[in-house]
Design a protein around this motif. Structure first.
Motif, mmCIF file in Angstrom:
data_model
loop_
_atom_site.group_PDB
_atom_site.id
_atom_site.type_symbol
_atom_site.label_atom_id
_atom_site.label_comp_id
_atom_site.label_asym_id
_atom_site.label_seq_id
_atom_site.Cartn_x
_atom_site.Cartn_y
_atom_site.Cartn_z
ATOM 1 N N ARG A 53 0.624 -1.198 -0.004
ATOM 2 C CA ARG A 53 0.033 0.030 0.162
ATOM 3 C C ARG A 53 0.942 1.032 0.066
ATOM 4 N NH1 ARG A 53 -3.162 0.297 5.042
ATOM 5 N NH2 ARG A 53 -1.168 -0.757 6.055
ATOM 6 N N VAL A 55 0.477 5.303 1.171
ATOM 7 C CA VAL A 55 -0.539 5.875 2.022
ATOM 8 C C VAL A 55 -0.220 7.469 1.955
ATOM 9 C CG1 VAL A 55 -0.879 3.975 3.912
ATOM 10 C CG2 VAL A 55 1.155 5.853 4.049
ATOM 11 N N ASP A 59 -2.086 11.291 6.829
ATOM 12 C CA ASP A 59 -2.608 9.895 7.475
ATOM 13 C C ASP A 59 -1.629 9.270 8.322
ATOM 14 O OD1 ASP A 59 -5.023 10.767 6.345
ATOM 15 O OD2 ASP A 59 -4.767 9.083 4.635
ATOM 16 N N THR A 60 -0.388 9.585 8.288
ATOM 17 C CA THR A 60 0.536 8.939 8.935
ATOM 18 C C THR A 60 0.802 9.597 10.261
ATOM 19 O OG1 THR A 60 2.460 10.424 8.276
ATOM 20 C CG2 THR A 60 1.790 8.499 6.791
ATOM 21 N N VAL A 66 5.871 3.535 6.769
ATOM 22 C CA VAL A 66 4.939 3.752 5.703
ATOM 23 C C VAL A 66 5.606 3.794 4.348
ATOM 24 C CG1 VAL A 66 3.578 5.107 7.123
ATOM 25 C CG2 VAL A 66 5.023 6.080 5.877
#
Ligand code: ADP
Ligand code: MG
Length: 701
Positions: A53, A55, A59-60, A66
């Motif tokens: 994914r 991201v 949103d982290t 990530v």
């Protein structure tokens, strides 16, 4: 660091270094035990990374690992506070700073302003802006994988992508058909291929924690098969042993027996645990199958007496007993007392004790060999010399090995050849490093265990203190206090493996330092492994007699030394010692009624800190005095392979199943193993071969 995957050689056709038969990659793979396709297929990831994914930066959160994709807006090399590459990435939702302390020109190029990239790493901060240190960088838009990315445990010289490809190839080729018919497997178990494919490449929606703690259903199949292989091989070994013959030692234990007389001359009562172990051994010895028993018990639990009682039973039956310790000083220190008890009793029977050690003069040695051969020596005590080719026993029936973990498989095999004709001697192994029960069960194919879980009465618990090296003066003060009360003190210097000469220099300097601080009235002795045996024994005798007050030594006193008046043990550079070793050393004090202490002096080194594993060891020492708990923690810190010692690491350990949590599967395997072996011996053989391969041989020793 980005992997240069295109340049990596294919795992199944590794490039060969000129002139060598085996490539570096192959050598590294072999070191990991990866040879057959099935070995690769069973080499499971230690963790996973989620690259499935991408991201959005908004949103982290701080600490997330990530993957984000965006445009590089800035990129520069700065020199303060130190040289680093800093790039800014904008993904439309927010920006993140990418920092590299080590970087290649190619990375700088990859991050040129305007480039679209995909980066992966741990996000830090958020307040003053997000940062990722040393992210991996790829071109944006490359297809996302459908499964989690496996990360395998590897070693130097074997890059992760190469290992990954080798495992993938092995997994594809390995014959993973069901050997044990599916209806015999535990209910609901996955197929083997299905389970392995999943565990190497799990779907991204899996709860990763259940993979890592082996609780995911896919693991059930592997654990079940592994336990079955283990149970089968143990059963085979047991059956092989059942076919062997040993002299049955069944002399009556009446008032005139050596066994009874030995109990009569003891200055104390055997503990309940000692009596129990003695009875367990007696039952084994009376059989016509060779005993194969481990006697384990914490330091000071009184294993030597149990050994002496076993020896007495053997001699009562008219046979010879051999007693071995790994080093000379241990053999004499350890068995001195035992010999002191038995010698007069044997003399009354016209029998003797023979000593056999490597440093003996030829003449003495030959005289000893002669009484072993004639049978006059009912008890033969010594080091490896006892099993050397020259030594011929007249009627050997029992071999007792102290500190069995220091003896290799080959030596145990040599012992077996020493009995009469086709017979095998009974074997009693002793260990002061208790092996946690689960590990003993899973590791030793065919071994009965007696445990001394009770210490003789009158022992006072040893108080353990951690003291930083710069407070050495306080420790010397403490020594003065103990000496003033008429007590004695051990001071142990660390072993610096590389050089005995350095060890000796350090120990000598410490002896001189202590002698200077403690004054003329105090006698400080030195014991070092390089000293001639006679000299070592003289020093030990002085310390035992109390004419030496402080004994400075390297770890030669580790096992077997018994001076009840010693009440303080100082261990210098305790952070360098192994946990079991520290515990063994501590066991040298607290043997009398006096309150005893163990001071662990530690140094922090350049970093100003003690390493994590060392900290865990020191913490365990302070928190517990129980040898079994120490062993459990040691196992936890080191892992089973190292715990059992490199020498034995060729033997199969459970990799997947955990006997403390997988008891139901263990029951299933226990129940199935004999049926499978009896009714489908060929399937049983194939199954063991799949799981243990060449390692199965080790089980027979
Ligand atoms: P281990 O080898 O298990 O570390 P030892 O056999 O050296 O322990 O015994 C430790 C000490 O305890 C020795 O001095 C031994 O004589 C003594 N000892 C053994 N059994 C007893 C007992 N039942 N009661 C009192 N002292 C004992
Ligand atoms: Mg002992």
């Amino acid at each position: 660091m980005p992997a240069k995957s295109a340049a990596a050689p294919a795992a199944d056709a590794p490039s060969r270094a000129p002139g060598s038969g085996e490539s570096q990659v192959q050598r590294a793979l072999k070191k990991l035990g990866l040879v057959r396709d099935i070995d690769f297929a069973l080499y499971l990831p230690m963790r996973y990374e989620d690259e499935t994914r991408v991201v959005r930066l908004v949103d982290t959160r701080d600490g997330d690992t990530v993957q984000v994709e965006g445009v590089v807006t800035e990129c520069e090399v700065v020199f303060r506070p130190r040289r680093q590459l800093i790039a800014t990435l904008d993904d439309g939702s927010d920006t993140v700073q990418l920092r590299f302390f080590n970087f290649y020109p190619s990375q700088q190029k990859q991050l040129a302003p305007g480039a679209r990239v995909r980066v992966r790493g741990e996000v830090k901060g958020g307040f003053v802006g997000r940062t990722i240190m040393h992210p991996t960088v790829k071109a944006a838009g490359t297809p996302l994988p459908l499964a989690l990315t496996p990360i395998y445990s590897t070693i130097a010289g074997l890059a992760q992508p190469i290992l990954r490809r080798a495992v993938q190839a092995g997994l594809a080729r390995a014959p993973l058909h069901a050997i044990v018919p599916n209806p015999m497997m535990p209910q609901g178990a996955w197929g083997l291929r299905e389970a392995l494919s999943f565990l190497h490449y799990p779907a991204p929606d899996v709860a990763v924690a259940t993979l890592e703690d082996h609780s995911h259903p896919a693991w059930q199949r592997l654990k079940a098969e592994e336990l079955l292989a283990q149970q089968l091989s143990q059963l085979q070994a047991r059956r092989e042993r059942a076919a062997q013959r040993a002299p049955a030692l069944r002399a009556p234990v009446d008032a005139g027996s050596l066994h009874a007389q030995l109990l009569g001359v003891l200055p104390f009562q055997p503990t309940g645990a000692q009596q129990r172990a003695d009875r367990e051994i007696a039952i084994d010895l009376a059989r016509t199958q060779p005993m194969h028993r481990l006697l384990q018990g914490d330091v000071g639990s009184g294993k030597t007496l149990v050994a002496a009682l076993a020896a007495a039973r053997c001699i009562d039956a008219g046979f010879q007993c051999a007693l071995m310790a790994p080093t000379e000083i241990l053999a004499s220190q350890h068995f001195g007392k035992l010999v002191g008890w038995l010698d007069p009793l044997l003399a009354a029977r016209g029998l003797r004790v023979a000593w056999l050690t490597g440093s003996q003069k030829k003449k003495e040695r030959e005289a000893m060999e002669a009484i072993v051969e004639s049978g006059e020596a009912a008890l033969v005590v010594g080091t490896h010399a006892v099993i050397s080719e020259k030594v011929r026993f007249r009627r050997l029936a029992l071999a007792i090995v102290d500190e069995q973990h220091r003896f290799g498989v080959a030596q145990r095999l040599a012992l077996r050849g020493k009995a009469e004709g086709e017979l095998e001697p009974h074997l009693l192994m002793m260990s002061a490093t208790p092996i946690p029960r689960t590990l003993a069960m899973s590791y030793y194919a065919d071994l009965d265990v007696s445990t001394l879980d009770e210490l003789p009465p009158g022992r006072t618990p040893v108080v353990t203190k951690l003291v930083a090296e710069h407070r050495r003066d306080e420790v010397i003060e403490r020594i003065r206090g103990q000496l003033a009360q008429g007590r004695q003190v051990y001071w142990v210097c660390p072993l610096i493996e590389e050089s005995e000469a350095v060890d000796l220099r350090n120990a000598t300097a410490t002896r001189d330092e202590l002698a200077e601080h403690l004054g003329d009235a105090v006698r400080v002795g030195l014991l070092h492994s390089r000293m001639p045996t006679a000299e070592k024994q003289a020093v030990m005798a002085d310390f035992t007699a109390g004419t030496l007050h402080v004994l400075v030594s390297t770890t030669v006193i580790e096992v077997g030394v018994d001076v009840p008046n010693a009440s303080l043990m100082v261990i210098e550079h305790a952070e360098r010692f192994g946990l079991s070793q520290l515990h063994q050393l501590r066991g040298r004090v607290g043997r009398g009624a006096a309150a005893s202490a163990c001071v662990l002096l530690y140094a922090t080194g350049d970093s100003g800190r003690v390493g994590e594993a060392a900290r865990a060891r020191l913490k365990a020492m302070v928190e517990t005095g129980d040898g079994f708990e120490i062993a459990r923690r040691d196992l936890e810190i080191r892992g089973p392979g190292e715990f059992l010692g490199a020498r034995q690491s060729g033997a199969p350990l459970l990799r997947f199943a955990d006997l403390s949590t997988d008891l139901l599967l263990l029951d299933w395997a226990r129940e199935l193993a004999p049926r499978l072996l009896d009714r489908h011996p060929e399937l049983a053989r194939q199954h063991v071969d799949r799981w243990l391969g060449t390692k199965a041989e080790y089980l027979k020793a």
